[in-house]
Design an enzyme around this catalytic site. Structure first.
Site, PDB file in Angstrom:
ATOM      1  N   CYS A 156       0.828  -1.210   0.000  1.00  0.00           N
ATOM      2  CA  CYS A 156       0.000   0.000   0.000  1.00  0.00           C
ATOM      3  C   CYS A 156       0.865   1.263   0.000  1.00  0.00           C
ATOM      4  CB  CYS A 156      -0.992  -0.050   1.167  1.00  0.00           C
ATOM      5  SG  CYS A 156      -2.460   0.927   0.830  1.00  0.00           S
TER       6      CYS A 156
ATOM      7  N   HIS B  16      -3.589  -5.077   0.602  1.00  0.00           N
ATOM      8  CA  HIS B  16      -2.973  -5.601   1.837  1.00  0.00           C
ATOM      9  C   HIS B  16      -2.996  -7.134   1.827  1.00  0.00           C
ATOM     10  CE1 HIS B  16      -2.426  -1.855   4.108  1.00  0.00           C
ATOM     11  NE2 HIS B  16      -3.436  -1.430   3.369  1.00  0.00           N
TER      12      HIS B  16
ATOM     13  N   GLU C 200      -1.457  -9.186   3.591  1.00  0.00           N
ATOM     14  CA  GLU C 200      -1.363  -9.770   4.937  1.00  0.00           C
ATOM     15  C   GLU C 200      -2.734 -10.132   5.516  1.00  0.00           C
ATOM     16  OE1 GLU C 200      -0.910  -6.620   4.168  1.00  0.00           O
ATOM     17  OE2 GLU C 200      -1.401  -5.237   5.804  1.00  0.00           O
TER      18      GLU C 200
HETATM   19  N1  GLN Z   1      -2.033   6.656   2.927  1.00  0.00           N
HETATM   20  C1  GLN Z   1      -2.099   5.934   1.704  1.00  0.00           C
HETATM   21  C2  GLN Z   1      -3.446   6.065   1.025  1.00  0.00           C
HETATM   22  O1  GLN Z   1      -4.409   6.441   1.606  1.00  0.00           O
HETATM   23  C3  GLN Z   1      -1.768   4.483   1.942  1.00  0.00           C
HETATM   24  C4  GLN Z   1      -2.767   3.764   2.802  1.00  0.00           C
HETATM   25  C5  GLN Z   1      -2.272   2.453   3.316  1.00  0.00           C
HETATM   26  O2  GLN Z   1      -1.073   2.181   3.320  1.00  0.00           O
HETATM   27  N2  GLN Z   1      -3.157   1.642   3.821  1.00  0.00           N
HETATM   28  O3  GLN Z   1      -3.588   5.790  -0.134  1.00  0.00           O
END
Ligand code: GLN
Length: 551
Positions: free
Chosen positions: A387, A513, A515
């Site tokens: 992410c 994600h 995970e």
């Molecule tokens: N802050 C970033 C976004 O909103 C990444 C979010 C995250 O890593 N879950 O896109």
């Protein structure tokens, strides 16, 4: 008709109630039962999505996009059942539901009160998983917090009423407590447990089973004493000893006959539990033949719960490679500043076999993450970006490879001339913070002949998301010319989901994600291959040092 298990906690918080519930679920599932777990949290946030990871640990995201307590992650990992938004309830949500009805005039002029309106709503939610799915045999409901907290009273009152209204053999109360060892006296102490059970009984709930967390064995005498004072049969007092791996807990409970007595009490006739697979998993976790060290460069590194699912994913991913993955936590801010040059980075990462950049929000620590990514890219250290980790990889490659000076993300450098990461179209104009990100499972198409494909072995995957920003498509061509492969895209081809560097032994970054979907018996393919690549990196660095010594 489903059976209902209620799990409360006493004495102190952080006793591992979530893991205990997950372990019970695991054992019942091993007996062929259809189990659903849910968590009721007494705080007033409508969901944990707006809470800082420092306060509350990781926000776990479900397929349907619900932002949940991290215990739902344990439930999914231990039972391999995908949960949904109905399985996490907070006081905030209860009040939101009731107050919305009240504003619509649905209470027909009546005074709206904690009893019966709040308790009725809680009772409706206890029942809901069984009503929505008639196949469910057992619903396990964990009550967050500690018995004695003011906030949890409506939940306990609702449980008391629910138990009164249902046949005796359909509900069970399990209470988790602490039996501390007092070193100066050389003894374990049962008094806190007695007090906690007394508190629960004063609310009208007599526990049927006690699970006693303890660092020392609790002998028969102590168990008899606890049983006597807590109004329980001695064989309903269980010991929950500290263990090396949380995955041992279902096996420990089974050794004490917990599942047999629980099923007896609930009038459930089942097959014997099939624990063979789980035993193999536990054996593999406890008996690794080697260790690899993976650096996790993040900003919430003081609170490991902020990265709970990542930690668990590494435990799972070590299994097929017979290694333990040692996590080396690096605060990304420590990788910033004028004194952190290439030599310093080489020192910091000298005995590291892989680098992971996890998700996150806000601008703190970004330059350090970018430095870590540059190090991984230039030195061919296996790299996985998640992410925000993908977004930082775009920034690093944008600046150092593509030549986009000051490339940045609109999230933390809105003035950047090259916003390689920008706000998603559907996010523009959204002002509310809660539940408004791109959340939950989305399909993704994988490019054949990519590293991503060799990990997944599939061209169609589904992964869970939680972000507002995304890769800016305006720059894709320039990145591709510089050697980046966008190996996973949304089905309409509009959103980058995976990027990789084909020239690197393992450099993959993902917008989702992974995970959140790793299970002990089914390590996530990206974590599994990342750890495999770290094992190779470790072996080749060993060979190099042997060569150096020989020369
Ligand atoms: N802050 C970033 C976004 O909103 C990444 C979010 C995250 O890593 N879950 O896109």
């Amino acid at each position: 008709m489903a059976k209902f298990i209620f799990v409360t906690g006493g004495v102190v918080s952080a006793l591992g109630k979530g893991i205990s519930c997950a372990s019970m679920g695991n054992l019942l599932k091993a007996r062929g039962l259809n189990v659903i777990l849910q968590k009721f949290d007494p705080y007033l946030n409508v969901d944990p999505g707006t809470m800082s990871p420092f306060q509350h640990g990781e926000v776990f995201v479900l397929d349907d996009g619900a932002e949940c307590d991290l215990d739902l992650g344990h439930y999914e990992r231990f039972t391999d059942v995908n949960l949904s938004q109905i399985n996490n309830l907070t006081s905030g949500r209860v009040y939101e539901t009731i107050l919305t009805k009240e504003r619509k005039g649905e209470y027909l002029g009546r005074t709206v009160q904690v009893i019966p309106h709040v308790t009725d709503e809680i009772k409706r939610r206890i029942m809901l998983p069984a009503l929505e799915n008639p196949q469910v045999d057992v619903v396990i409901t964990e009550i967050g917090g500690t018995v004695g907290d003011i906030e949890s009273l409506p939940f306990l009152e609702a449980i008391r009423q629910f138990r009164l209204e249902q046949p005796r053999e359909d509900t069970v109360s399990v209470h988790l407590t602490l039996v501390p060892y007092i070193a100066a006296a050389g003894e374990i102490k049962t008094k806190p447990t007695q007090h906690s059970v007394r508190e629960l009984r004063s609310i009208g709930i007599q526990p049927d089973f006690l699970m006693c967390r303890s660092e020392r064995p609790i002998g028969g005498d102590a168990r008899r004493k606890i049983g006597l004072f807590c109004n329980l049969d001695v064989d309903h007092v269980f010991e929950a000893r500290d263990v090396e791996s949380v995955y041992q807990i279902p096996l420990n409970l089974h050794e004490q006959n917990f599942d047999v007595l629980l099923c007896d009490r609930l009038g459930l006739e089942t097959e014997l539990p099939d624990l063979a697979e789980w035993e193999k998993i536990v054996h593999a976790i406890l008996n690794p033949t080697g260790t690899v060290r993976i650096a996790i460069v993040g900003k919430y590194t003081e609170l490991k719960d902020a990265y709970k699912s990542i930690i668990e994913s590494f435990i799972h991913a070590g299994i097929p490679h017979h290694v333990k993955v040692e996590q080396v936590w690096i605060d990304s801010e420590s990788l910033e500043g004028d004194d952190v040059g290439d030599r310093r980075l080489a020192e910091i990462f000298s005995d590291i076999h892989g680098i992971l950049i996890p998700g996150g929000f806000g601008d703190r620590g970004i330059p350090g993450k970018v430095n870590a990514i540059r190090f991984a890219r230039e030195n061919k250290v296996p790299f996985l970006g998640i992410c925000l980790g993908l977004q930082c990889a775009m920034i690093e490659i944008g600046r150092d490879v593509v030549g986009l000076e000051m490339a940045g993300s609109a999230e933390f450098t809105p003035e950047t001339p090259h916003p390689v990461i920008h706000l998603m179209e559907e996010q523009r104009g959204i002002a509310n913070m809660g539940g408004t990100m791109r959340l939950g499972a989305y399909p993704c198409h994988i490019v054949p002949d990519s590293r991503a494909f060799s990990c997944y072995g599939d061209l169609e995957i589904s992964e869970r998301h939680r972000h507002r920003y995304e890769v800016n498509n305006k720059y894709l061509g320039q990145f591709e010319k510089a050697g980046v492969l966008f190996s996973g895209m949304s089905p309409d081809g509009q959103l980058v989901e995976i990027m990789e560097l084909p020239e690197h032994p393992f450099f993959i970054a993902v917008q989702f994600h992974p995970e959140l979907k790793s299970r002990p018996g089914r390590p996530h393919p990206l974590f599994r291959e990342f750890v495999g690549s770290a094992v190779s990196h470790f072996s080749s660095s060993q060979e190099k040092s042997v060569d150096r010594a020989a020369n």
